[in-house]
Design a protein around this motif. Structure first.
Motif, mmCIF file in Angstrom:
data_model
loop_
_atom_site.group_PDB
_atom_site.id
_atom_site.type_symbol
_atom_site.label_atom_id
_atom_site.label_comp_id
_atom_site.label_asym_id
_atom_site.label_seq_id
_atom_site.Cartn_x
_atom_site.Cartn_y
_atom_site.Cartn_z
ATOM 1 N N HIS A 117 0.323 0.973 11.560
ATOM 2 C CA HIS A 117 1.017 2.125 10.965
ATOM 3 C C HIS A 117 1.936 2.835 11.960
ATOM 4 C CE1 HIS A 117 1.675 6.084 9.262
ATOM 5 N NE2 HIS A 117 0.967 6.630 10.227
ATOM 6 N N THR A 118 1.464 3.021 13.193
ATOM 7 C CA THR A 118 2.281 3.748 14.175
ATOM 8 C C THR A 118 3.488 2.951 14.636
ATOM 9 O OG1 THR A 118 0.842 2.954 15.955
ATOM 10 C CG2 THR A 118 0.344 5.109 15.028
ATOM 11 N N ALA A 125 10.485 -3.176 13.480
ATOM 12 C CA ALA A 125 10.384 -1.786 13.026
ATOM 13 C C ALA A 125 10.297 -0.807 14.187
ATOM 14 C CB ALA A 125 9.188 -1.607 12.092
ATOM 15 N N GLY A 126 11.251 -0.940 15.117
ATOM 16 C CA GLY A 126 11.358 0.004 16.217
ATOM 17 C C GLY A 126 10.480 -0.299 17.409
ATOM 18 N N CYS A 158 6.942 6.064 9.300
ATOM 19 C CA CYS A 158 6.002 6.085 8.183
ATOM 20 C C CYS A 158 4.976 7.168 8.478
ATOM 21 C CB CYS A 158 5.313 4.732 8.017
ATOM 22 S SG CYS A 158 4.097 4.717 6.665
ATOM 23 N N ALA A 159 4.787 8.088 7.535
ATOM 24 C CA ALA A 159 3.921 9.242 7.775
ATOM 25 C C ALA A 159 2.626 9.181 6.973
ATOM 26 C CB ALA A 159 4.679 10.524 7.434
ATOM 27 N N VAL A 161 0.847 -1.193 0.000
ATOM 28 C CA VAL A 161 0.000 0.000 0.000
ATOM 29 C C VAL A 161 0.884 1.246 0.000
ATOM 30 C CG1 VAL A 161 -1.837 -1.209 1.235
ATOM 31 C CG2 VAL A 161 -0.113 0.046 2.533
ATOM 32 N N VAL A 162 0.262 2.411 0.057
ATOM 33 C CA VAL A 162 1.022 3.660 0.092
ATOM 34 C C VAL A 162 1.617 3.857 1.491
ATOM 35 C CG1 VAL A 162 0.917 6.165 -0.133
ATOM 36 C CG2 VAL A 162 -0.410 4.724 -1.682
ATOM 37 N N HIS A 163 2.918 4.034 1.543
ATOM 38 C CA HIS A 163 3.622 4.399 2.766
ATOM 39 C C HIS A 163 4.245 5.783 2.545
ATOM 40 C CE1 HIS A 163 3.352 0.245 4.284
ATOM 41 N NE2 HIS A 163 3.688 -0.138 3.063
#
Length: 318
Positions: free
Chosen positions: A195-196, A271-272, A187-188, A150-152
């Motif tokens: 997502h977060t 991822a963090g 990721c914004a 998807v769009v990141h």
């Protein structure tokens, strides 16, 4: 290597440590100052209009004064908007892409992690990592952005502007750090349930340190000397883990998940989400869906001994 003194944990566009981010900061400050001045003037005029005495004066000079005032306000609006547009245009030019000779790193957005590819004309010198990007200080770096689903949106505010990752389209971004440090990105663009929990770390190394890091990353996964880690390697290769992950130098050549060849050298996992420790590795392996619901990593049934050994093996991969 990067030091804590250079760490930018603020994740703020107002804490720049690279030329592209400095251009963006100047634009933000300029827009804020201009808008603040406009707001103060508007509030002053509003206050004057509310407190002045009503007048029935309809003389020609009074009408001309009103017309002149409105005309001046319209002209000022046009000039301000045009000026901000020009400033935005030149800021975009200032954070443009580097020359062809710059280091190029491909970053591919996944749900919900970052696949990082350091390609080389010699395939033997190419390697992958995940969620942690090392760059040399004082060098322009071209980040080639791709999306697998998807769009990141790739955003490291202390080093650069923001750029989207769109499926089927390749975008690029200039990244440059002026001093060693660890810079957090995110990721914004809303990309799903987690997502977060899709962060990345940019580690800016001195050029010599970067070359040593890259040379180490090109090596195959270490052969564990510790008894638990050695048993963990056997368990890892016998379980479905090897079908999804790669550990170079072993039969594990899966591509669905992150390359784990040097996972023990990374500062975070997922991822963090967690620091890279044996305990957090064990927790993630045991039940990834509790820690990151909706992620594509399934829960693999393991005995307590297998979990202990595999986490030891993962920690040893440095």
């Amino acid at each position: 290597m990067a030091t804590a003194a250079g760490c930018s944990s603020n994740q703020s566009a107002l804490d720049p440590h690279g030329a592209p981010a400095i251009h963006v900061e100047h634009l933000i400050i300029g827009v804020t100052i201009i808008c603040s001045i406009v707001w103060v003037l508007v509030m002053a005029m509003l206050g004057w209009a509310l407190t002045r005495k009503r007048s029935s004066d309809s003389s020609q000079p009074h009408k001309r004064l009103l017309t002149l005032t409105v005309s001046a306000a319209v002209a000022a609006t046009v000039i301000i908007i045009a000026g901000l547009t020009v400033a935005s245009f030149y800021t975009t030019r200032g954070i443009g892409l580097p020359e062809n000779g710059a280091l190029t790193i491909t970053v591919r957005g996944q749900q919900w992690w970052w696949q990082v590819l350091y390609a080389d004309p010699d395939p033997a010198l190419s390697f992958q990592t995940a969620n942690e990007i090392h760059i040399p200080v004082g060098h322009d770096v071209r980040i080639q952005l791709e999306s697998a689903d998807v769009v990141h949106s790739f955003w490291v505010p202390s080093l650069a502007g923001k750029q989207d990752l769109v499926p089927g389209r390749n975008n690029s971004l200039l990244l440059r750090a002026e001093r060693p440090g660890i810079y957090r990105g995110q990721c914004a663009e809303f990309c799903g349930l987690q997502h977060t929990h899709m962060a990345m770390m940019i580690v800016a190394d001195e050029p010599a340190d970067y070359e040593r890091w890259a040379a180490a990353q090109r090596e195959n996964g270490v052969t564990p000397a510790d008894q638990d880690a050695a048993a963990g390697k056997v368990a890892f290769l016998s379980k479905p883990c090897a079908a999804c992950h790669t550990v170079r130098g072993t039969p594990a050549i899966g591509t669905a998940g992150p390359d784990l060849t040097h996972i023990g050298s990374r500062q975070t996992i997922a991822a963090g989400l967690l620091e890279t420790t044996r305990g957090s590795l064990a927790a993630w392996i045991a039940d990834p869906q509790t820690l990151k619901p909706g992620s594509n990593m399934p829960m693999v049934p393991l005995s307590s001994i297998e979990l202990r050994d595999i986490s030891a093996y993962m920690e040893s991969l440095k």
